[in-house]
Design a protein around this motif. Structure first.
Motif: not given
Ligand code: ADP
Ligand code: MG
Length: 263
Positions: A14-16, A21, A23, A42-49, A58
């Motif tokens: 991703y571009k921030k 970044f 992901a 954990e939260s932010g580990s890339g699961k939803s991505t 995406e």
């Protein structure tokens, strides 16, 4: 037999602002037809991505995604699937259901992607009523708005919406994480029954080890965008090899010492 879904060296950047970044990094997963494959981390580990790349929301930055052996993404375009073949249910039914739409319009919206005749067939009043009853709601609910329902009922609406097109593969992204514990079990049981009745294959995303153990056949553990461990649920719960998995398991107070290993 070939796996239904394969992820080969999948990455997502991703571009921030003007920063890049990573992901998701080098993720390899293969999911057999009919199984429930768990993804935990954990939260932010890339699961939803990962769920988003599988369902067309995406594009991956690198690697290859195959469904029935065919690439899902070609030159940044999601293509090649029968419309409605793949669906996703999100965590929060509050924000995933349009508050201005009646339940009937919400549930039948995915049919708009289908050719006219199929749309009419799959959205027939009989089928719609059967589906709404099957998820535990009533035909009179079709005229109401999302805010008139409890969290559990809203998630049942989201499940009906995912199933109206008769998908083969459903990504369940933390489908019960926003629900009261007493309601969670009912929705999980419903998902298991629907899977058997409709020959579904699930990717089940959760940060909750107990839920993963209850629902899944095999699983991968993610940390910071990478998979650290993959195996059957029995193997991983009995004998976690990665320190991060061990930490996740040790934070489970009610965990039995041994779980049956189904191989
Ligand atoms: P999880 O579902 O495991 O909580 P996500 O896949 O949602 O994790 O997010 C993984 C990482 O990617 C997080 O650091 C998140 O902030 C970042 N991320 C997710 N979506 C975007 C986006 N659209 N743009 C920029 N960064 C994103
Ligand atoms: Mg998520």
């Amino acid at each position: 037999m070939n796996p239904l879904l394969e992820l080969h060296s999948i990455g997502k950047e991703y571009k921030k602002g003007n920063q890049r970044f990573q992901a998701v990094t080098n993720v390899n997963i293969s999911i057999e037809r009919g199984e429930t494959f768990g993804l935990i981390g954990e939260s932010g580990s890339g699961k939803s991505t990962i769920g988003k790349m599988i369902t067309g929301l995406e594009p991956p930055s690198s690697g290859e995604l195959l469904y029935e052996g065919q690439p899902l993404w070609k030159a940044g375009k999601f293509s090649g699937l029968k419309p409605g073949e793949m669906q996703i249910v999100f965590q929060d039914p509050q924000s995933s259901l349009d508050p201005r739409m009646r339940v009937q319009a919400i549930i039948t919206e995915p049919l708009l992607a289908l050719p006219k005749e199929l749309r009419r067939e799959k959205g027939s009043p009989e089928r719609l009523h059967e589906l709404i009853r099957r998820v535990g709601l009533k035909p009179e609910h079709l005229n109401r708005y999302p805010h008139e329902f409890s969290g559990g009922q809203r998630q049942r609406i989201a499940i009906a919406r995912a199933l109206i097109t008769d998908p083969s593969f459903v990504v369940l992204d933390e489908p019960t994480s926003a629900l009261d514990v007493s309601v969670q079990a009912n929705v999980l049981n419903l998902l298991q029954e629907l899977k058997r009745e409709r020959n579904l294959t699930y990717l089940f995303i959760s940060h909750n080890m107990s839920v993963i153990r209850y629902m899944c056949d095999r699983m991968s553990v993610m940390q910071k965008g990478r998979i650290v461990e993959t195996g059957s649920v029995g193997e991983i719960f009995n004998n976690p090899s990665d320190p991060y998995t061990q930490t996740l398991l040790s934070s489970l107070p009610t965990l039995q010492k041994k779980v049956d290993t189904h191989v």
